[in-house]
Design an enzyme around this catalytic site. Structure first.
Site, PDB file in Angstrom:
ATOM      1  N   HIS A  82      10.696  15.274  37.866  1.00 39.08           N
ATOM      2  CA  HIS A  82      10.993  16.414  38.738  1.00 39.08           C
ATOM      3  C   HIS A  82       9.737  17.148  39.191  1.00 39.08           C
ATOM      4  CE1 HIS A  82      11.083  18.785  34.871  1.00 39.08           C
ATOM      5  NE2 HIS A  82      10.594  19.734  35.646  1.00 39.08           N
ATOM      6  N   SER A 129       6.577  21.642  32.308  1.00 38.56           N
ATOM      7  CA  SER A 129       7.221  20.379  32.675  1.00 38.56           C
ATOM      8  C   SER A 129       6.171  19.301  32.890  1.00 38.56           C
ATOM      9  CB  SER A 129       8.024  20.551  33.965  1.00 38.56           C
ATOM     10  OG  SER A 129       9.143  21.369  33.766  1.00 38.56           O
TER      11      SER A 129
END
Length: 621
Positions: free
Chosen positions: A444, A571
Site C-alpha cells: 500500500h 508502513s
C-alpha cells in the site's frame, strides 16, 4: 486464532472418529440422513485431503452447512415466494412483474436468475436449472461444473445430477477444498478467509458460516480434545465462538431486514428486532413470534438469505492469475508489466561513507514536513475515508518506542524514508534497502490496492534520514513491484494478505548504505521477540527513526501479529526477530481494525518461500 503445536500424538489411540453421524445431527438435527451418513463414512477421504484435526473439520462442516442450509439438500433451493424475490433481488435482476410470474416455480426462477451468466447459455435454455447450486460446497453455472469436473475426473457438466449425489458431491467438495489449500486458513481460524476461498471475494454467507462454526465447535468438537485428537492447546484471539444473537443481527442486516446501522445497544433495539422478525416470519410462513426461535433461526440460515447476492454481483477480474506473482509498475512511462531459487538475501553493510553535504534542501524539508501518512483501505475500513484525517489504533498499551539519534550505523542507514504522491497529496512510508538499488516495503506504499486501485508516483527516497539530514543522499525510482494479490483482489479484506512490494531506485545508494538480509520465517517463532524499525509520523521531531519491541503473538501462513507500537509512516518497515541478526522476516502493514486477531494486534506480511523467490526476482532486476 492460531493453533500452536496442534498434532495427533502418535502415542495416543483415537477413541472415536473425528466426526460421526451423531455428531452431524448434533450440529444440524434436521440434516438429511443420507448426506450425513456420506460424511461420517468418508474418514479415509478426509484423511487423504488432510482434514484430520478438530479445527479443520469444524471449518469444513461449517462451510458445508452454510452451503446446504444445514445439510438438508445438495441442490440450491429455488422455491422463492414473490415477496422474497422482491426483497432479496434488485429490480435489475428481476422486475416485480417477473417475480409475480415465476414465484414458487423453482425451475423458472433458476432459469431467469442464472440462465444468462456463469457460462450458461441463455434464459431460454434449462441451463439455469440444470446448473443451479449443487454439492456439499456448491458450484453454480455450466463453466464451474466443467472446471470442477476436470478436477475430480467426473463428467458432471454432461450429467449435472452427479454433483447432487452424496458420493460425487463430497468428492467434488474435497477436491475444491484441497485445490484452494483451505486447510491453511482453517488452521489459522481465519473465518473470513475460509469463506472467501469457498465463496469468492465477496464472502457471501459469512455471517451464516460463523453461526454454523459456533454450533460445530460448541456442540461437538470442543469436547473431543480428550479423545486422542490434538494434544496441543488452542490459543484464542477473542474466543473461538461469538455471541449468537449478534451473529443473527449481522444476518438480518445483510438480508435487509434491519437497517445497516441497527445496533443492539441502542434504546428500542429489541422492539425494532422483534418487529423485523415478525415481518420476516410472515413472509416465510412462520408463526409470528417476533423472537429468534428455532424455526426462525433455521430460515435465516437458509442459503436463500445470501445466495442471491452471488447472482446479483458479477465480478470479472482483468485476468486470472496467482496472487503471489509479482506485478511491475514502470514509474517513468505509466505502463505495467508482469514478472514471472535462492531462498534468502544475505545482508551487506556497504561502505558507510557519508555525503559531504548531508543537509536536506529547503524544498526537500518542506515536502517531507507537509507529507502525511498513508494507510491501507482495509485498516481505515472504507475507501471513502481520507488517509489525511484517519487516526490509527496502533500504539498498544504503554508506548515503548525508542528513538534512534544516529543513523550512520548499520542497519539504521539501510532504513529508508519514502516520499511519494498518492494522487491527491504527498505521503510517507518506510522501506528497507535489500540490494544496491532495491527497497522492500508494503504494497500500500506503492498502489492503493484491489482492482479499483491506482499506482502511486513521484518517489523520493532518503536512506538513513535523521531529522534534517540525509547522510547518504537520496534517490528517485524507476519501477515498483507488488504481489498480484494486492492489485488484483476484488476487496481490500482479500488484498490485505498480499500487502507487499518493492521499489527499484535510479541509483546504487545501497553500495554505501548496505542492505539488510531477507529470509523466511519458521512456524516455531511464537512468543519470540519481534523488532519493528521505521519512521513514525506521530513522533517529534519529524524524520527520526524509532524502534519498537514486542513478541510474535500469532503466526498465520501469510500474516503475523504482534503488539509492537507503530503509527502512520511506519508502513513498510522491516520486521525482524531478535535472534535472526540483520534479516527481515516480514514487512509491517497495519494497526488494529476489524475482527480478531486484527482487532487486538498490529500485523505484518510474512515472508514465505514463494514470496522470497519473488523478492529475489525484484532485487535482481
Amino acid at each position: 486464532m492460531v493453533v500452536i503445536g496442534v498434532a495427533i500424538s502418535p502415542g495416543i489411540a483415537r477413541a472415536e472418529q473425528l466426526v460421526t453421524f451423531d455428531d452431524i445431527k448434533k450440529i444440524s438435527p434436521r440434516a438429511d440422513d443420507a448426506l450425513a451418513r456420506a460424511i461420517a463414512d468418508a474418514e479415509d477421504q478426509f484423511a487423504e485431503h488432510g482434514i484430520t484435526t478438530r479445527l479443520r473439520m469444524a471449518h469444513f462442516l461449517s462451510q458445508v452447512m452454510t452451503e446446504t442450509g444445514g445439510l438438508k439438500r445438495l441442490d440450491e433451493n429455488m422455491n422463492y415466494s414473490e415477496a422474497t424475490l422482491i426483497r432479496v433481488f434488485s429490480r435489475r435482476t428481476i422486475s416485480r412483474a417477473k417475480a409475480a410470474e415465476v414465484a414458487r416455480k423453482p425451475r423458472e426462477v433458476a432459469n431467469w436468475v442464472y440462465g444468462a451468466r456463469l457460462g450458461n447459455r441463455g434464459r431460454d435454455t434449462d441451463d439455469g436449472w440444470n446448473y443451479r447450486g449443487s454439492g456439499y460446497i456448491q458450484l453454480t453455472g455450466l463453466s464451474n461444473f466443467r472446471k470442477r469436473g476436470v478436477e475430480i475426473n467426473l463428467p458432471i457438466a454432461d450429467d449435472p445430477e452427479l454433483a447432487r449425489q452424496p458420493d460425487a458431491g463430497l468428492r467434488a467438495a474435497l477436491a475444491y477444498w484441497s485445490a484452494r489449500n483451505i486447510n491453511a486458513a482453517a488452521d489459522d481460524h481465519d473465518r473470513h478467509r475460509v469463506r472467501v476461498l469457498v465463496n469468492g471475494p465477496a464472502a457471501h454467507g459469512y455471517a451464516q458460516a460463523k453461526v454454523w462454526f459456533n454450533k460445530a465447535w460448541s456442540n461437538v468438537f470442543q469436547a473431543k480434545e480428550g479423545a486422542g485428537f490434538e494434544t496441543g492447546a488452542f490459543e484464542m484471539a477473542g474466543g473461538i465462538v461469538e455471541d449468537e444473537v449478534a451473529l443473527f443481527d449481522d444476518i438480518m442486516r445483510e438480508s435487509g431486514l434491519v437497517p445497516d446501522d441497527f445496533s443492539s445497544t441502542e434504546s428500542g433495539s429489541e422492539d425494532e428486532r422483534a418487529e423485523a422478525l415478525r415481518e420476516f416470519q410472515a413472509e416465510r410462513g412462520l408463526t409470528e413470534t417476533g423472537e429468534l426461535d428455532e424455526a426462525t433461526q433455521e430460515a435465516l440460515l437458509d442459503p436463500i438469505e445470501w445466495r442471491y447476492r452471488d447472482a446479483e454481483v458479477v465480478v470479472t477480474p482483468t485476468e486470472t492469475r496467482n496472487p503471489e506473482e509479482g506485478v511491475e509498475f514502470n514509474l517513468r512511462p505509466e505502463t505495467a508489466t508482469e514478472s514471472g531459487a535462492l531462498m534468502s538475501i544475505e545482508p551487506d553493510m556497504g561502505t558507510g561513507e557519508v555525503e559531504e553535504n548531508v543537509q536536506l534542501t529547503a524544498d526537500e524539508s518542506a515536502a517531507l514536513i507537509d507529507a502525511r501518512s498513508i494507510y491501507a483501505e482495509y485498516e481505515m475500513g472504507a475507501a471513502s475515508v481520507e488517509p489525511e484525517t484517519f487516526v490509527p489504533f496502533s500504539v498498544i498499551g504503554e508506548d515503548d518506542r525508542v528513538a534512534i539519534t544516529d543513523t550512520r550505523g548499520f542497519p539504521e542507514r539501510a532504513i529508508v524514508q519514502t516520499l511519494f504522491n498518492n494522487g491527491r497529496s504527498d505521503s510517507l512510508c518506510t522501506g528497507t534497502m535489500i540490494s544496491k538499488d532495491t527497497v522492500l516495503t508494503a504494497g500500500h506504499c506503492i498502489h492503493s490496492g484491489t482492482q479499483a486501485g491506482r499506482p502511486y508516483s513521484n518517489y523520493r527516497l532518503v536512506p538513513g534520514r535523521n531529522v534534517g539530514a540525509a547522510p547518504f543522499g537520496r534517490c528517485g525510482a524507476i519501477a515498483a513491484y507488488t504481489l498480484s494479490g494486492w492489485v488484483n483482489s476484488v476487496t481490500s479484506l482479500e488484498a490485505r494478505y498480499y500487502d507487499l512490494g518493492a521499489i527499484k531506485l535510479d541509483c546504487d545508494i545501497g553500495l554505501t548504505t548496505g542492505w539488510m538480509g531477507v529470509t523466511t520465517m519458521n512456524d516455531d517463532q511464537i512468543e519470540k521477540p519481534t523488532i519493528v524499525h521505521g519512521y513514525a509520523a506521530d513522533k517529534a521531531p519529524p524524520g527520526r527513526q524509532w524502534v519498537s519491541t514486542d513478541k510474535l503473538r500469532i503466526l498465520w501462513d501469510l500474516k503475523g501479529f504482534y503488539q509492537n507500537d507503530t503509527f502512520g509512516g511506519t508502513s513498510g518497515s522491516p520486521v525482524m526477530m531478535s535472534d535472526a541478526g540483520d534479516y527481515i522476516v516480514g514487512v509491517h502493514t497495519n494497526g488494529l481494525h476489524g475482527e480478531e486477531p486484527w482487532a487486538s494486534n498490529n500485523a505484518f506480511t510474512r515472508i514465505t518461500p514463494t514470496r522470497m523467490s519473488e523478492i529475489i526476482n525484484w532485487a535482481g532486476r
